[in-house]
Enzyme design. Structure first.
Site, mmCIF file in Angstrom:
data_model
loop_
_atom_site.group_PDB
_atom_site.id
_atom_site.type_symbol
_atom_site.label_atom_id
_atom_site.label_comp_id
_atom_site.label_asym_id
_atom_site.label_seq_id
_atom_site.Cartn_x
_atom_site.Cartn_y
_atom_site.Cartn_z
ATOM 1 N N PHE A 12 0.829 -1.224 0.000
ATOM 2 C CA PHE A 12 0.000 0.000 0.000
ATOM 3 C C PHE A 12 0.862 1.273 0.000
ATOM 4 C CE2 PHE A 12 -2.118 2.802 3.407
ATOM 5 C CZ PHE A 12 -2.667 3.658 2.477
ATOM 6 N N LEU A 36 6.048 -10.053 -2.831
ATOM 7 C CA LEU A 36 4.664 -10.291 -3.265
ATOM 8 C C LEU A 36 4.003 -11.327 -2.360
ATOM 9 C CD1 LEU A 36 4.865 -10.108 -7.183
ATOM 10 C CD2 LEU A 36 4.372 -8.284 -5.559
ATOM 11 N N THR A 99 10.056 -11.534 9.223
ATOM 12 C CA THR A 99 10.151 -10.459 8.214
ATOM 13 C C THR A 99 10.557 -9.135 8.844
ATOM 14 O OG1 THR A 99 8.487 -11.505 6.823
ATOM 15 C CG2 THR A 99 8.856 -9.155 6.490
ATOM 16 N N GLU A 127 2.743 2.752 16.575
ATOM 17 C CA GLU A 127 2.364 1.690 17.524
ATOM 18 C C GLU A 127 3.485 1.318 18.479
ATOM 19 O OE1 GLU A 127 0.111 -1.622 16.441
ATOM 20 O OE2 GLU A 127 -1.059 -0.596 14.911
ATOM 21 N N TYR A 149 2.886 -7.490 16.392
ATOM 22 C CA TYR A 149 3.281 -6.626 15.269
ATOM 23 C C TYR A 149 4.108 -5.450 15.780
ATOM 24 C CZ TYR A 149 2.931 -2.637 12.108
ATOM 25 O OH TYR A 149 3.229 -1.521 11.355
ATOM 26 N N SER A 152 7.507 -6.366 17.111
ATOM 27 C CA SER A 152 8.470 -6.655 16.035
ATOM 28 C C SER A 152 8.973 -5.360 15.403
ATOM 29 C CB SER A 152 7.821 -7.516 14.940
ATOM 30 O OG SER A 152 7.347 -8.713 15.483
ATOM 31 N N ASN A 178 -1.552 6.005 11.421
ATOM 32 C CA ASN A 178 -2.372 5.186 10.509
ATOM 33 C C ASN A 178 -2.545 5.867 9.155
ATOM 34 O OD1 ASN A 178 -3.202 4.000 13.179
ATOM 35 N ND2 ASN A 178 -4.479 2.775 11.807
ATOM 36 N N LYS A 188 -7.557 -4.008 6.186
ATOM 37 C CA LYS A 188 -7.428 -2.873 7.087
ATOM 38 C C LYS A 188 -8.766 -2.147 7.168
ATOM 39 C CE LYS A 188 -2.927 -3.619 7.567
ATOM 40 N NZ LYS A 188 -2.269 -3.991 6.365
ATOM 41 N N PRO A 204 -17.799 -5.004 10.790
ATOM 42 C CA PRO A 204 -17.504 -5.566 12.121
ATOM 43 C C PRO A 204 -16.647 -4.624 12.967
ATOM 44 C CG PRO A 204 -16.097 -6.575 10.454
ATOM 45 C CD PRO A 204 -16.976 -5.614 9.718
HETATM 46 P P1 NAD Z 1 1.399 -3.653 3.217
HETATM 47 O O1 NAD Z 1 1.058 -4.838 4.027
HETATM 48 O O2 NAD Z 1 0.370 -3.042 2.340
HETATM 49 O O3 NAD Z 1 2.660 -3.961 2.297
HETATM 50 C C1 NAD Z 1 3.779 -4.661 2.770
HETATM 51 C C2 NAD Z 1 4.612 -5.037 1.540
HETATM 52 O O4 NAD Z 1 5.800 -5.708 1.992
HETATM 53 C C3 NAD Z 1 3.892 -5.991 0.593
HETATM 54 O O5 NAD Z 1 4.042 -5.554 -0.738
HETATM 55 C C4 NAD Z 1 4.603 -7.325 0.820
HETATM 56 O O6 NAD Z 1 4.589 -8.157 -0.329
HETATM 57 C C5 NAD Z 1 6.005 -6.847 1.174
HETATM 58 N N1 NAD Z 1 6.759 -7.831 1.928
HETATM 59 C C6 NAD Z 1 6.354 -8.535 3.034
HETATM 60 N N2 NAD Z 1 7.317 -9.360 3.441
HETATM 61 C C7 NAD Z 1 8.369 -9.162 2.605
HETATM 62 C C8 NAD Z 1 9.680 -9.722 2.532
HETATM 63 N N3 NAD Z 1 10.101 -10.654 3.397
HETATM 64 N N4 NAD Z 1 10.508 -9.297 1.552
HETATM 65 C C9 NAD Z 1 10.104 -8.367 0.647
HETATM 66 N N5 NAD Z 1 8.862 -7.811 0.671
HETATM 67 C C10 NAD Z 1 8.020 -8.207 1.631
HETATM 68 O O7 NAD Z 1 1.976 -2.574 4.251
HETATM 69 P P2 NAD Z 1 1.802 -0.997 4.341
HETATM 70 O O8 NAD Z 1 0.550 -0.688 5.058
HETATM 71 O O9 NAD Z 1 2.060 -0.400 3.013
HETATM 72 O O10 NAD Z 1 2.999 -0.660 5.346
HETATM 73 C C11 NAD Z 1 4.307 -0.395 4.840
HETATM 74 C C12 NAD Z 1 5.235 -0.113 6.005
HETATM 75 O O11 NAD Z 1 4.735 0.996 6.760
HETATM 76 C C13 NAD Z 1 5.370 -1.253 6.998
HETATM 77 O O12 NAD Z 1 6.705 -1.283 7.438
HETATM 78 C C14 NAD Z 1 4.446 -0.865 8.133
HETATM 79 O O13 NAD Z 1 4.875 -1.433 9.349
HETATM 80 C C15 NAD Z 1 4.593 0.631 8.127
HETATM 81 N N6 NAD Z 1 3.451 1.406 8.623
HETATM 82 C C16 NAD Z 1 2.226 1.255 8.075
HETATM 83 C C17 NAD Z 1 1.180 2.074 8.489
HETATM 84 C C18 NAD Z 1 -0.207 1.942 7.903
HETATM 85 O O14 NAD Z 1 -1.123 2.581 8.408
HETATM 86 N N7 NAD Z 1 -0.420 1.166 6.855
HETATM 87 C C19 NAD Z 1 1.389 3.030 9.498
HETATM 88 C C20 NAD Z 1 2.654 3.116 10.067
HETATM 89 C C21 NAD Z 1 3.683 2.320 9.606
HETATM 90 O O1 DAU Z 2 -0.890 2.988 13.725
HETATM 91 C C1 DAU Z 2 -0.141 2.545 12.625
HETATM 92 C C2 DAU Z 2 -0.564 1.147 12.268
HETATM 93 O O2 DAU Z 2 -1.855 1.268 11.691
HETATM 94 C C3 DAU Z 2 0.378 0.454 11.304
HETATM 95 O O3 DAU Z 2 1.638 0.343 11.899
HETATM 96 C C4 DAU Z 2 -0.189 -0.911 10.915
HETATM 97 O O4 DAU Z 2 0.628 -1.537 9.958
HETATM 98 C C5 DAU Z 2 -1.569 -0.717 10.327
HETATM 99 O O5 DAU Z 2 -2.155 -1.956 10.025
HETATM 100 C C6 DAU Z 2 -2.461 0.066 11.286
HETATM 101 O O6 DAU Z 2 -2.769 -0.728 12.467
HETATM 102 P P1 DAU Z 2 -4.223 -0.675 13.135
HETATM 103 O O7 DAU Z 2 -4.420 -1.885 13.926
HETATM 104 O O8 DAU Z 2 -4.450 0.655 13.778
HETATM 105 O O9 DAU Z 2 -5.126 -0.685 11.783
HETATM 106 P P2 DAU Z 2 -6.452 -1.504 11.399
HETATM 107 O O10 DAU Z 2 -6.931 -0.939 10.106
HETATM 108 O O11 DAU Z 2 -6.261 -2.966 11.499
HETATM 109 O O12 DAU Z 2 -7.459 -1.074 12.551
HETATM 110 C C7 DAU Z 2 -7.767 0.293 12.780
HETATM 111 C C8 DAU Z 2 -8.747 0.354 13.937
HETATM 112 O O13 DAU Z 2 -9.985 -0.245 13.525
HETATM 113 C C9 DAU Z 2 -8.285 -0.419 15.156
HETATM 114 O O14 DAU Z 2 -8.668 0.263 16.344
HETATM 115 C C10 DAU Z 2 -9.044 -1.743 15.055
HETATM 116 C C11 DAU Z 2 -10.334 -1.349 14.370
HETATM 117 N N1 DAU Z 2 -10.952 -2.402 13.523
HETATM 118 C C12 DAU Z 2 -10.163 -2.980 12.584
HETATM 119 C C13 DAU Z 2 -10.659 -3.990 11.783
HETATM 120 C C14 DAU Z 2 -9.795 -4.661 10.744
HETATM 121 C C15 DAU Z 2 -12.259 -2.761 13.691
HETATM 122 O O15 DAU Z 2 -12.988 -2.198 14.539
HETATM 123 N N2 DAU Z 2 -12.764 -3.760 12.894
HETATM 124 C C16 DAU Z 2 -12.021 -4.395 11.962
HETATM 125 O O16 DAU Z 2 -12.546 -5.301 11.269
#
Ligand code: NAD
Ligand code: DAU
Length: 337
Positions: A12, A36, A99, A127, A149, A152, A178, A188, A204
């Site tokens: 993403f 992937l 990972t 987080e 998570y 890690s 987020n 998500k 949900p």
């Molecule tokens: P995502 O799950 O959408 O994408 C993760 C990507 O990493 C995928 O393309 C997957 O194929 C790749 N990947 C997983 N394991 C791998 C490996 N061993 N080698 C190579 N590629 C691998 O994640 P995202 O939401 O885009 O998050 C990206 C980064 O940002 C992560 O490090 C996450 O912890 C961090 N982050 C995300 C959020 C959020 O809200 N999405 C917020 C704060 C931090």
């Molecule tokens: O805060 C940064 C983090 O945000 C990133 O580091 C993570 O990679 C990313 O996945 C995200 O974690 P969250 O747990 O905050 O995101 P998620 O979208 O899973 O959930 C957001 C909020 O919504 C959380 O309070 C849980 C709630 N939720 C989530 C799901 C999937 C629900 O109520 N129902 C659901 O089905």
């Protein structure tokens, strides 16, 4: 040419960042390294796969033989690759350690001997501070991660720091809140709830729905990372907060309103184990460098909802046709009460 290695670039945030980087920097060549996994999709990069300034490599960040030569020619690394879904870490923590911790360690080892490396941007997360009842987390606050998570990610965050302190690897640590926007895997909360609402399915909502997240539009995040590549100081940590604290129940109601769906679709379900109540970042360090989020949340949410509505080609193959997603969804949500 500046050679930029983006790990996890088919996910993403990574795919949004690759697009941003190619558009903003005509003198950059970007290599995407992505395994992937279920969350990574080449479709996320379809508009840049043929760009001569972009190379896609399928592979694992934990593969030392693969990453060594990639680091040897990189000027910048932006390390997004990770297992990222908290719920999946609760049902299976080991892949997160492999990972997020070991994969990061392999990259950092390669970075030690990378001759032209100017910045290694470690993407951490808000987080790592754990749940914050009041106030806002500062970069100097203690890390108190509470789920596999975030634990890690905290390990990787500190490991990256140690490679700066010990070996002078030019590590800069980003702790974003987020993210939301296009191409977010529909496990998500925002893409899950939007796509469920489009189909008239229940949303949900965990627990009492009062948990708070601080929403950051992915494009604002990409601009902040770009700034850190240019001006982030090695060894330093930078919070990247959206400044949009929203309770989950309010987020859910807004999504339903935008899609003209009834509130009766909200289905309260059993809470996430160890569910962090609230995250909130103090981003004044980054603000002092001139960055501010530019996307108002109402506008960003409306455009994100519109994107999922207009791009069913992207999410229907996952939600309607991918047996792995169906198995995950059923195991996670059936019998949740
Ligand atoms: P995502 O799950 O959408 O994408 C993760 C990507 O990493 C995928 O393309 C997957 O194929 C790749 N990947 C997983 N394991 C791998 C490996 N061993 N080698 C190579 N590629 C691998 O994640 P995202 O939401 O885009 O998050 C990206 C980064 O940002 C992560 O490090 C996450 O912890 C961090 N982050 C995300 C959020 C959020 O809200 N999405 C917020 C704060 C931090
Ligand atoms: O805060 C940064 C983090 O945000 C990133 O580091 C993570 O990679 C990313 O996945 C995200 O974690 P969250 O747990 O905050 O995101 P998620 O979208 O899973 O959930 C957001 C909020 O919504 C959380 O309070 C849980 C709630 N939720 C989530 C799901 C999937 C629900 O109520 N129902 C659901 O089905």
């Amino acid at each position: 040419m500046t050679e930029v290695l983006v790990t996890g670039g088919a996910g993403f945030i990574g795919s949004n960042f690759v697009r941003h980087a190619l558009a903003a920097h005509p003198d950059w060549h970007v290599t995407t390294l992505d395994k992937l996994t279920y969350a990574g999709r080449s479709e996320n990069l379809k508009d840049v796969l043929d760009d001569p300034r972009h190379t896609f490599i399928r592979g694992d960040v934990g593969d030392a033989a693969l990453v060594g030569p990639l680091l040897a020619r990189a000027n910048v690394v932006v390390h997004f690759a990770a297992e990222t879904h908290v719920d999946r870490s609760i049902s299976g923590a080991l892949q997160f350690v492999r990972t997020d911790v070991l994969g990061t360690a392999v990259l950092l080892e390669a970075a030690r001997s990378a001759p032209g490396l100017h910045r290694f941007i470690q993407i951490s997360t808000d987080e790592v501070y754990g749940s914050v009842a009041t106030g806002a987390s500062r970069e100097t606050d203690e890390l108190k991660p509470r789920n596999p998570y975030s634990a890690s990610k905290a390990a990787a965050d500190r490991l990256a720091y140690s490679y700066w302190a010990t070996y002078d690897v030019p590590v800069v640590i980003a702790r974003p809140s987020n993210n939301y926007g296009p191409y977010q895997y529909p496990e998500k909360v925002i893409p899950l709830f939007v796509t469920n609402a489009i189909d008239g399915l229940p949303l949900p909502l965990y627990g009492d729905g009062q948990n708070v997240r601080d929403w950051l539009h992915v494009e604002d995040h990409c601009r902040a990372l770009d700034l850190l590549i240019g001006r982030g100081v090695p060894g330093e940590v930078y919070n990247i907060g959206g400044g949009n604290e929203v309770r989950n129940v309010d987020l859910t109601r807004r999504i339903l309103e935008l899609l003209d769906r009834p509130a009766s679709l909200i289905k309260p379900v059993a809470d996430r184990l160890g569910h962090d109540r609230r995250y909130c970042l103090d981003s004044s360090k980054l603000h002092a460098m001139g960055w501010r989020p530019q996307m108002p949340f109402d506008q960003g949410l409306a455009s994100t909802v519109a994107w999922y509505r207009e791009n069913e080609w992207w999410w229907r193959p996952i939600k309607d046709a991918d047996p792995a997603f169906r198995a995950y969804y059923d195991a996670h949500y059936q019998n949740r009460g």
